[in-house]
Design a protein around this motif. Structure first.
Motif, PDB file in Angstrom:
ATOM      1  N   ASN A   1      28.810 -51.858 -11.716  1.00  0.00           N
ATOM      2  CA  ASN A   1      28.195 -52.905 -12.529  1.00  0.00           C
ATOM      3  C   ASN A   1      26.775 -53.212 -12.042  1.00  0.00           C
ATOM      4  OD1 ASN A   1      28.464 -55.132 -14.589  1.00  0.00           O
ATOM      5  ND2 ASN A   1      28.096 -56.361 -12.771  1.00  0.00           N
ATOM      6  N   ILE A   2      26.596 -53.298 -10.733  1.00  0.00           N
ATOM      7  CA  ILE A   2      25.258 -53.566 -10.192  1.00  0.00           C
ATOM      8  C   ILE A   2      24.305 -52.422 -10.539  1.00  0.00           C
ATOM      9  CG2 ILE A   2      23.933 -53.823  -8.065  1.00  0.00           C
ATOM     10  CD1 ILE A   2      26.299 -55.319  -6.877  1.00  0.00           C
ATOM     11  N   ALA A   3      24.778 -51.183 -10.403  1.00  0.00           N
ATOM     12  CA  ALA A   3      23.935 -50.037 -10.733  1.00  0.00           C
ATOM     13  C   ALA A   3      23.532 -50.047 -12.207  1.00  0.00           C
ATOM     14  CB  ALA A   3      24.675 -48.741 -10.401  1.00  0.00           C
ATOM     15  N   ALA A   4      24.479 -50.410 -13.076  1.00  0.00           N
ATOM     16  CA  ALA A   4      24.165 -50.471 -14.502  1.00  0.00           C
ATOM     17  C   ALA A   4      23.109 -51.532 -14.795  1.00  0.00           C
ATOM     18  CB  ALA A   4      25.440 -50.739 -15.302  1.00  0.00           C
ATOM     19  N   GLN A   5      23.252 -52.693 -14.181  1.00  0.00           N
ATOM     20  CA  GLN A   5      22.279 -53.757 -14.400  1.00  0.00           C
ATOM     21  C   GLN A   5      20.900 -53.372 -13.869  1.00  0.00           C
ATOM     22  OE1 GLN A   5      22.961 -56.423 -16.268  1.00  0.00           O
ATOM     23  NE2 GLN A   5      25.025 -55.586 -16.514  1.00  0.00           N
ATOM     24  N   VAL A   6      20.873 -52.720 -12.722  1.00  0.00           N
ATOM     25  CA  VAL A   6      19.597 -52.326 -12.124  1.00  0.00           C
ATOM     26  C   VAL A   6      18.861 -51.323 -13.018  1.00  0.00           C
ATOM     27  CG1 VAL A   6      18.589 -51.038 -10.193  1.00  0.00           C
ATOM     28  CG2 VAL A   6      20.264 -52.828  -9.763  1.00  0.00           C
ATOM     29  N   VAL A   7      19.599 -50.470 -13.711  1.00  0.00           N
ATOM     30  CA  VAL A   7      18.970 -49.448 -14.550  1.00  0.00           C
ATOM     31  C   VAL A   7      18.589 -49.997 -15.923  1.00  0.00           C
ATOM     32  CG1 VAL A   7      19.341 -47.240 -15.699  1.00  0.00           C
ATOM     33  CG2 VAL A   7      20.128 -47.566 -13.354  1.00  0.00           C
ATOM     34  N   VAL A   8      19.491 -50.739 -16.558  1.00  0.00           N
ATOM     35  CA  VAL A   8      19.284 -51.139 -17.955  1.00  0.00           C
ATOM     36  C   VAL A   8      18.395 -52.363 -18.081  1.00  0.00           C
ATOM     37  CG1 VAL A   8      20.454 -51.929 -20.041  1.00  0.00           C
ATOM     38  CG2 VAL A   8      21.462 -50.101 -18.663  1.00  0.00           C
ATOM     39  N   GLN A   9      18.642 -53.397 -17.291  1.00  0.00           N
ATOM     40  CA  GLN A   9      17.921 -54.655 -17.473  1.00  0.00           C
ATOM     41  C   GLN A   9      16.410 -54.537 -17.292  1.00  0.00           C
ATOM     42  OE1 GLN A   9      19.152 -57.367 -18.792  1.00  0.00           O
ATOM     43  NE2 GLN A   9      21.139 -56.330 -18.940  1.00  0.00           N
ATOM     44  N   PRO A  10      15.907 -53.820 -16.271  1.00  0.00           N
ATOM     45  CA  PRO A  10      14.445 -53.696 -16.170  1.00  0.00           C
ATOM     46  C   PRO A  10      13.806 -53.054 -17.385  1.00  0.00           C
ATOM     47  CG  PRO A  10      15.478 -53.069 -14.101  1.00  0.00           C
ATOM     48  CD  PRO A  10      16.575 -53.241 -15.097  1.00  0.00           C
ATOM     49  N   VAL A  11      14.474 -52.062 -17.987  1.00  0.00           N
ATOM     50  CA  VAL A  11      13.918 -51.415 -19.181  1.00  0.00           C
ATOM     51  C   VAL A  11      13.804 -52.418 -20.325  1.00  0.00           C
ATOM     52  CG1 VAL A  11      14.323 -49.629 -20.914  1.00  0.00           C
ATOM     53  CG2 VAL A  11      14.792 -49.157 -18.506  1.00  0.00           C
ATOM     54  N   SER A  12      14.846 -53.185 -20.535  1.00  0.00           N
ATOM     55  CA  SER A  12      14.811 -54.196 -21.590  1.00  0.00           C
ATOM     56  C   SER A  12      13.747 -55.254 -21.319  1.00  0.00           C
ATOM     57  CB  SER A  12      16.191 -54.840 -21.717  1.00  0.00           C
ATOM     58  OG  SER A  12      16.185 -55.847 -22.703  1.00  0.00           O
ATOM     59  N   LEU A  13      13.668 -55.702 -20.074  1.00  0.00           N
ATOM     60  CA  LEU A  13      12.680 -56.724 -19.723  1.00  0.00           C
ATOM     61  C   LEU A  13      11.253 -56.204 -19.875  1.00  0.00           C
ATOM     62  CD1 LEU A  13      12.094 -59.536 -18.583  1.00  0.00           C
ATOM     63  CD2 LEU A  13      12.295 -58.564 -16.282  1.00  0.00           C
ATOM     64  N   ILE A  14      11.002 -54.995 -19.399  1.00  0.00           N
ATOM     65  CA  ILE A  14       9.656 -54.421 -19.512  1.00  0.00           C
ATOM     66  C   ILE A  14       9.273 -54.234 -20.976  1.00  0.00           C
ATOM     67  CG2 ILE A  14       8.294 -52.337 -19.060  1.00  0.00           C
ATOM     68  CD1 ILE A  14       9.835 -52.075 -16.422  1.00  0.00           C
ATOM     69  N   GLY A  15      10.211 -53.787 -21.796  1.00  0.00           N
ATOM     70  CA  GLY A  15       9.920 -53.622 -23.214  1.00  0.00           C
ATOM     71  C   GLY A  15       9.545 -54.933 -23.890  1.00  0.00           C
ATOM     72  N   THR A  16      10.266 -55.976 -23.549  1.00  0.00           N
ATOM     73  CA  THR A  16       9.953 -57.296 -24.133  1.00  0.00           C
ATOM     74  C   THR A  16       8.573 -57.782 -23.699  1.00  0.00           C
ATOM     75  OG1 THR A  16      12.316 -57.831 -24.130  1.00  0.00           O
ATOM     76  CG2 THR A  16      10.762 -59.656 -24.352  1.00  0.00           C
ATOM     77  N   ILE A  17       8.260 -57.608 -22.407  1.00  0.00           N
ATOM     78  CA  ILE A  17       6.951 -58.050 -21.901  1.00  0.00           C
ATOM     79  C   ILE A  17       5.823 -57.242 -22.534  1.00  0.00           C
ATOM     80  CG2 ILE A  17       5.514 -58.207 -19.837  1.00  0.00           C
ATOM     81  CD1 ILE A  17       8.057 -58.784 -18.257  1.00  0.00           C
TER      82      ILE A  17
END
Length: 405
Positions: free
Chosen positions: A294-310
């Motif tokens: 779960n931690i590995a999934a969050q580390v990979v997916v969440q930054p991509v989503s956050l960077i895209g929004t920014i």
């Protein structure tokens, strides 16, 4: 007696030298040991070889494939399912990816046409009828959810069977292809589906009971609703703890169904017996691997989503065409990453259950000795049977091992 007739103690003449225990005269440098096969004239150590290992000396356990044929330490147990993915990625990761794609495509195939139909109806009706259509749409969506859920259950059950076959064959040093894994797992698909349906149905029934309690209380009065929520909260915690305990005790059922060809009832009893004395070890391993994934999934997916929004907000603060394009691209990339990580997660968790099953059988039934014997006979070209078959005295299972639940 003259001086030249005197001899040193031991019989050596005066001025001579007395040989020591190795035959080297006193005062002379000893001849160093030589490599085996050296000439005899090289000295008294020529031709010497290291002594053989004494009887009972430790030798590493055989490891023809994925797992060492001995009870596994916690570190080996923890990382073995990740090695399953690395050892045969085409068959294992491919199976997990197929399962994820089938689930996603089934969901889209059901919900997208229905959503388009609902939106088209809402646009063409009056406001008075729109509420009725929306209410029907909610009920329709709830019913349609059963279709992807059922497909996901079938795919998940099949993936469990595939990974059990992969771990069992990989432990013996075999490397099966995609088709061979699926054909072997397909032979036990119906008991796997039955078990998955029973387990999931029991969870849904408990959830439905809590929802019904809250709905009835809400219709009755506000006070009843508050009481029902409090009761549901504490009862939910109790049922969650009970569910974790039962889920851990029956976690080995898919492995028993596939490898021992047992029915659902016999597989439940067998899993319960195998985990006796090893509940906390089994639970801790399952929990820790789930947390890591779960931690590995969050580390990979969440930054991509956050960077895209920014990036979308910086490039197009007015939220016009560029903002929409960046958002769509970010969503697509996030979905693809989620599919890939979901496939890895499903494979690792299913493989972990099979690894725990083999480890417990090695600890409690001496399966490692049976596997060693199987590998030796197979490599010698002699006929062999199924080493994972039901032991001769299954009633003895659970007699050994540490005390515990």
């Amino acid at each position: 007696m003259s001086d030249h007739d005197w001899q040193a103690p031991g019989g050596a003449p005066a001025g001579g030298s007395v040989p020591d225990a190795t035959g080297t005269p006193y005062g002379a440098a000893p001849t160093p040991p030589q490599a085996p096969g050296a000439a005899a004239s090289a000295g008294p150590y020529a031709g010497m070889v290291p002594p053989p290992m004494p009887p009972g000396a430790w030798t590493p356990p055989p490891k023809p494939g994925l797992l060492p044929l001995r009870p596994l330490g916690f570190g080996t147990l923890l990382w073995a399912p990740f090695r399953v993915l690395r050892r045969n990625p085409a068959a294992t990761f491919g199976s997990g990816l197929v399962v994820q794609l089938v689930s996603v495509l089934a969901t889209l195939a059901v919900f997208v046409p229905f959503a388009l139909f609902v939106f088209s109806r809402v646009e063409n009706v009056s406001s008075a009828d729109a509420d009725a259509i929306l209410s029907g749409a909610v009920g329709g969506f709830l019913l349609l959810m059963l279709v992807p859920v059922a497909i996901s259950l079938v795919a998940s059950a099949f993936l469990q069977g595939v990974m059990v076959v992969e771990v069992a064959s990989g432990t013996l040093g075999e490397r099966l292809g995609f088709g061979a894994l699926w054909r072997r797992a397909a032979k036990r698909i119906w008991p796997l589906l039955g078990w998955t349906a029973i387990f999931t149905g029991a969870i849904l029934l408990v959830i439905a009971a809590f929802v019904a309690l809250i709905v009835v209380a809400a219709v009755t009065s506000t006070t009843a609703l508050v009481v029902a929520i409090v009761v549901a909260l504490f009862a939910g915690l109790g049922f969650a703890a009970l569910g974790v305990w039962i889920g851990t005790k029956v976690s080995l059922v898919p492995s028993v169904i596939v490898l021992e060809r047992a029915g659902i009832g016999a597989a439940v009893r067998r899993s319960w017996q195998l985990t006796n004395g090893y509940f906390w070890r089994t639970f801790g391993t399952l929990l820790l691997v789930a947390v890591i994934l779960n931690i590995a999934a969050q580390v990979v997916v969440q930054p991509v989503s956050l960077i895209g929004t920014i990036v979308a907000a910086i490039v197009d603060p007015t939220a016009s065409g560029a903002y929409l394009t960046i958002t769509i691209v970010t969503t697509v990339v996030t979905v693809i990453l989620s599919l890939l990580i979901g496939a890895i997660t499903a494979v690792v968790q299913a493989a972990l259950v099979a690894v725990i099953y083999i480890d417990l059988r090695m600890r409690k039934e001496g399966l490692d000795l049976e596997l060693v014997r199987h590998v030796e006979l197979r490599d010698a070209g002699q006929p062999v049977g199924d080493p994972y078959g039901v032991p001769e005295s299954p009633g003895a299972v659970g007699a050994a091992g540490p005390s515990g639940s």
